[in-house]
Design an enzyme around this catalytic site. Structure first.
Site, PDB file in Angstrom:
ATOM      1  N   GLY A   1       9.599  54.659 -78.673  1.00 59.25           N
ATOM      2  CA  GLY A   1      10.460  55.548 -79.465  1.00 59.25           C
ATOM      3  C   GLY A   1      11.903  55.083 -79.447  1.00 59.25           C
ATOM      4  O   GLY A   1      12.839  55.882 -79.473  1.00 59.25           O
TER       5      GLY A   1
ATOM      6  N   TYR B   1       6.301  72.684 -78.251  1.00 60.90           N
ATOM      7  CA  TYR B   1       7.075  71.597 -77.648  1.00 60.90           C
ATOM      8  C   TYR B   1       7.141  71.818 -76.132  1.00 60.90           C
ATOM      9  O   TYR B   1       6.894  70.903 -75.340  1.00 60.90           O
ATOM     10  CB  TYR B   1       8.484  71.581 -78.240  1.00 60.90           C
TER      11      TYR B   1
END
Ligand code: VAH
Length: 335
Positions: A8, A142
């Site tokens: 990422g 999340y």
């Protein structure tokens, strides 16, 4: 020497973490990776970059083997606001990639950094100075994926001896990358609007108090944690860290000390407001301080000063003279 891999790497943390790691360990020891081809202006074709889909274990194992990886900073994930819009995808991406990287860390005996979040706390967590060990009845997908990630890291450490370590990161404020779909993105957006001489429409209420940290402080904390003596890590997955607890109104006031004409109005996004309201207003970071010397350097005044200076330089370099700070302030650093 074995290399470091950042997954990422094109995200908000990655674009600042990779250059700092390369400066700290040597450019030839840090491999950046992300899903996308290396077309981003953050990395040039000459950079050591791998296209890597962390949903594919075979791709991870191939890169780990070919590049002789000894430590992974696993940043690939969907953030809170995007995750709440696409919960099924968020669970799959956040959990499958964490599992795949833990399996790779087990197989290749390498270290793993896992970015947890203040999102692992919920409405029944103490709102002020949320303790390191406390009630964690969070209410977002999340948060579920981040808490599950923390527990999975702890399991792999206990069961397989994987050296996994993590931080419960607050909202991160940076001058480099655009926000990535989080609830705390308002802070980055506010600076970018102010620097461009624009009015900012904030999606959180003016008195929404959340923990925040300047990204350079967060990066220093990540590296300090990964280099810490493992025998001192009583809460390795994951430590509360924070540098300040602020509201959008307080941030706007601080920016106006440099740009008096900066204006903010408020158009609340109910979903992101509900997420923010479910999180504590401040964390207790004493365990990180006591176990491995966590010590942020930037408070709100120093962060604001530094970001506006960096944005001014960036805009000037691109020929944009809109950002002229009308006042100057001494550095108000913590240290
Ligand atoms: C988000 N920036 O807003 C992330 C972070 C504490 C918030 O995890 O989702």
């Amino acid at each position: 020497m074995r290399r470091l891999l950042v997954t990422g790497a094109l995200g908000q943390i990655g674009v600042e973490l990779v250059p700092v790691l390369r400066k700290h360990y040597g450019a030839d020891r840090v491999v950046a990776s992300d899903l996308r081809a290396v077309t981003s202006r953050s990395f040039t074709a000459g950079d050591d970059y791998e296209r890597l889909d962390c949903m594919q274990p075979s791709q991870i194992f191939e890169v780990m083997r070919r590049r002789d990886i000894g430590a992974v900073y696993h940043l690939a994930a969907l953030l809170s606001a995007v995750a709440e819009k696409r919960p099924q995808e968020a669970w799959t991406v956040n959990m499958d990639t964490a599992y795949n990287l833990l399996e790779a860390a087990r197989e290749f005996r390498c270290q793993l950094f896992f970015p947890s979040s203040i999102a692992v706390f919920g409405p029944s967590t103490p709102r002020q100075r949320a303790p390191q060990v406390t009630i964690q009845r969070l209410t977002t997908i999340y948060g579920v994926s981040k808490l599950a990630g923390e527990l999975l890291c702890d399991y792999y450490t206990r069961r397989f001896g994987v050296d996994a370590r993590g931080l419960r990161l607050p909202g991160l404020i940076s001058s480099v990358a655009a926000p990535g779909g989080g609830t705390t993105d308002y802070a980055v957006e506010m600076f970018r609007a102010a620097a461009s001489g624009e009015r900012y429409s904030c999606f959180l209420a003016p008195d929404t108090r959340l923990d925040m940290m300047y990204l350079p402080d967060a990066i220093r904390a990540m590296i300090d944690l990964m280099e810490a003596d493992p025998t001192r890590l009583g809460h390795r997955n994951a430590y509360n860290v924070t540098a300040m607890s602020i509201t959008p109104a307080e941030l706007a006031t601080e920016i106006r000390k440099h740009l008096p004409s900066f204006a903010v109005d408020y158009h609340i996004d109910p979903m992101r407001q509900a997420i923010a309201d479910s999180w504590p207003q401040s964390l207790d970071a004493s365990a990180a301080r006591d176990d491995w010397g966590f010590s942020p350097r930037f408070n709100l005044a120093a962060l604001t000063r530094d970001i506006l200076a960096k944005l001014r330089e960036k805009m000037k370099a691109s020929g944009d003279e809109r950002l002229k700070c009308e006042t100057s302030h001494d550095h108000a650093r913590i240290d």
